[in-house]
Design an enzyme around this catalytic site. Structure first.
Site, mmCIF file in Angstrom:
data_model
loop_
_atom_site.group_PDB
_atom_site.id
_atom_site.type_symbol
_atom_site.label_atom_id
_atom_site.label_comp_id
_atom_site.label_asym_id
_atom_site.label_seq_id
_atom_site.Cartn_x
_atom_site.Cartn_y
_atom_site.Cartn_z
ATOM 1 N N LYS A 1 -0.581 4.501 -6.478
ATOM 2 C CA LYS A 1 -0.858 3.602 -5.344
ATOM 3 C C LYS A 1 -1.891 4.256 -4.439
ATOM 4 O O LYS A 1 -1.841 5.470 -4.213
ATOM 5 C CB LYS A 1 0.460 3.363 -4.604
ATOM 6 C CG LYS A 1 0.410 2.434 -3.410
ATOM 7 C CD LYS A 1 1.823 2.250 -2.867
ATOM 8 C CE LYS A 1 1.899 1.312 -1.686
ATOM 9 N NZ LYS A 1 3.290 1.062 -1.260
ATOM 10 N N SER B 1 4.646 -3.515 -0.970
ATOM 11 C CA SER B 1 3.217 -3.258 -0.856
ATOM 12 C C SER B 1 2.650 -2.542 -2.085
ATOM 13 O O SER B 1 1.447 -2.362 -2.197
ATOM 14 C CB SER B 1 2.942 -2.404 0.392
ATOM 15 O OG SER B 1 3.591 -1.147 0.288
ATOM 16 N N SER C 1 9.180 -1.737 -0.883
ATOM 17 C CA SER C 1 7.876 -1.864 -1.531
ATOM 18 C C SER C 1 7.805 -1.382 -2.971
ATOM 19 O O SER C 1 6.770 -1.535 -3.618
ATOM 20 C CB SER C 1 6.801 -1.152 -0.697
ATOM 21 O OG SER C 1 6.574 -1.843 0.504
#
Length: 395
Positions: A37, A114, A138
Site C-alpha cells: 500500500k 482504504s 481498512s
C-alpha cells in the site's frame, strides 16, 4: 512499460510512485511476489499517501519501512505500490484523484478502502500477497468485499516505522492473500513467530455485531459459522458491548479524529492540500473534535479492553461479520456511503478499541458477491487465528 504496470488492468498499482525491489535469494517467502500500500516507505521513492499534494510536498524516503524489509529479507519480491484512499481514511476505496481499483470479484462495485489497491491486486491475481493497513477496517472490509483473506494483527505487534500514520493508537500493519498457506507464512514472518499455535477454546458469536448486517448477509454467513463450529465446538451467543456498539463507534471515532488532526495539522495548515470531498470533510471535522470527548472515549477504551480481555480468555474466538453486506456499487450517493459507515464501524471498531487481532475469511457470498466472516482472538493470539484460518480454508 514495467511488467506489472503493463499487466495491471485493474487500476490497482500506482504509476506515480512505482518502485520494485528483489527479495533475498532464499527464505520462507522465496518465489512470492507482493505489493505494498502506498503508505509504506521504500528507500529511493516518494510515498504517495493517496494525495497528489503529499507527493508534491515530501521528499523520497531515505530508508525502507521495516515491515517491507522483513518481507524482502524473507525472499519475497516487491513489484510495486498500490493505491490507497487519501490519508488512508475511507471505507469504499474510491480516490478522488487516482480513481477506484477494480473489484474483480464484484464487477461494478467498490473494492473497499482504504487498502483498495492491495485487495484488488490480490483478488485479481497480480501478486501473491499484499500489505495494507487497518485503522478502522481498512484491511477487513476490502478483504470481505474482494473475497480474499485479510488480517488486522494485535496493535503494536508489527512495526509501523516508515509508514504514514492516520491514528497511531489504532493503526496496524495488515495483509491480504488468496491462498491460506501463503497468508499464514506471511503472517509468521511479519509477526516474527514460528512457534506452535494455540488451540482455539470456545466459539462465541457476537449477536450485537450481527445485528448490523443485512438479512441476506446473516443468512449467507450461517453455513460459514457452522464450518467454524465444526472445528472449534458448539457456539455460544454473546453480547459484545456493555452498551450499544454505536456508542463504542464514537469511542473509536473521537480519538481517531483527534490523532489524525494531531499528526497532520501542520502539513494541512501549511500546504492547504486539495482533498476530495469525503476526506476533506473528515479532516475538517477532525479539527473540531472536543478534548473532553476524546478524554471520555479514551477512558472507555480501557474499560472496553478489559471487558474484551475477559471475554476472550482461554483462547476463545469471537465470530462476527466482516461487513454489513456485499460491496456497494461504485459511485454510490453520499447518503448510502454514510449508511455503510453507520453499520460497518460498530462491528469494525471492536478490535480497534481493544487492540485485538482479527482475520476476515472469504467463506460466504451474497447474490454472487463475496462476504467475509471475521474471527477475533485475544491480544497476542495472532498465530492461533492464522492457523485456524488455514484449517478452515482448507476444510
Amino acid at each position: 512499460m514495467n511488467e506489472i504496470l503493463d499487466k495491471d488492468k485493474l487500476g490497482a498499482f500506482c504509476r506515480h510512485t512505482h518502485i520494485e525491489r528483489d527479495g533475498a535469494a532464499s527464505g520462507p517467502l522465496a518465489g512470492l511476489t507482493f505489493a505494498a500500500k502506498d503508505i509504506y516507505d521504500v528507500a529511493g521513492q516518494k510515498t504517495g499517501f493517496g494525495s497528489p499534494d503529499w507527493v508534491r510536498t515530501h521528499d523520497p524516503a531515505t530508508r525502507t519501512a521495516p515491515a517491507v524489509q522483513q518481507l524482502l529479507d524473507a525472499g519475497a519480491r516487491l513489484v510495486g505500490k498500490t493505491h490507497t484512499e487519501e490519508m488512508a481514511w475511507s471505507l469504499t476505496g474510491e480516490n478522488a484523484h487516482y480513481g477506484t481499483p477494480v473489484n474483480i470479484r464484484a464487477p461494478g462495485r467498490v473494492p473497499g478502502g482504504s487498502s483498495s489497491g492491495s485487495a484488488s491486486a490480490v483478488a485479481g491475481g497480480l501478486v501473491d500477497f499484499a500489505l495494507g493497513s487497518d485503522t478502522g477496517g481498512s484491511v477487513r472490509l476490502p478483504a470481505s468485499y474482494c473475497g480474499v483473506l485479510g488480517m488486522r494483527p494485535t496493535h503494536d505487534r508489527i512495526s509501523l516505522e516508515g509508514v504514514c500514520p492516520l491514528a497511531p493508537s489504532f493503526d496496524t500493519c495488515g495483509w491480504f492473500a488468496r491462498d491460506a498457506g501463503v497468508f499464514e507464512r506471511v503472517g509468521r514472518v511479519l509477526l516474527r513467530d514460528d512457534g506452535p499455535a494455540a488451540k482455539p477454546g470456545r466459539l462465541l458469536v457476537a449477536q450485537d455485531a450481527f445485528a448490523f448486517a443485512d438479512e441476506p448477509a446473516k443468512s449467507a454467513l450461517k453455513p460459514a459459522l457452522e464450518k467454524v463450529a465444526a472445528v472449534i465446538g458448539t457456539p455460544e451467543n454473546v453480547t459484545v458491548g456493555d452498551e450499544s456498539l454505536t456508542k463504542w463507534m464514537d469511542y473509536f471515532r473521537f480519538p481517531q479524529g483527534a490523532e489524525a488532526w494531531e499528526c497532520h495539522r501542520e502539513w494541512v495548515t501549511r500546504t492547504k492540500p486539495r482533498f476530495g470531498p469525503a476526506v476533506g470533510s473528515r479532516i475538517a471535522w477532525a479539527a473540531t473534535v472536543a478534548p473532553q470527548d476524546v478524554a471520555r472515549a479514551r477512558a472507555r477504551r480501557e474499560e472496553i479492553t478489559g471487558r474484551m480481555d475477559e471475554m476472550l480468555r482461554d483462547n476463545a474466538v469471537l465470530a462476527l461479520p466482516s461487513a454489513p453486506g456485499a460491496a456497494l456499487p461504485r459511485s454510490s450517493p453520499p447518503e448510502v456511503i454514510d449508511e455503510l459507515r453507520a453499520r460497518a464501524l460498530p462491528m469494525l471498531c471492536i478490535a480497534g478499541l481493544a487492540r485485538l487481532p482479527q482475520v476476515s475469511l472469504p467463506l460466504a457470498t451474497v447474490d454472487g458477491y463475496p462476504l467475509g466472516l471475521s474471527l477475533i482472538a485475544a491480544r497476542g493470539n495472532d498465530t492461533m487465528l492464522l492457523a485456524l484460518a488455514s484449517r478452515l480454508m482448507k476444510a
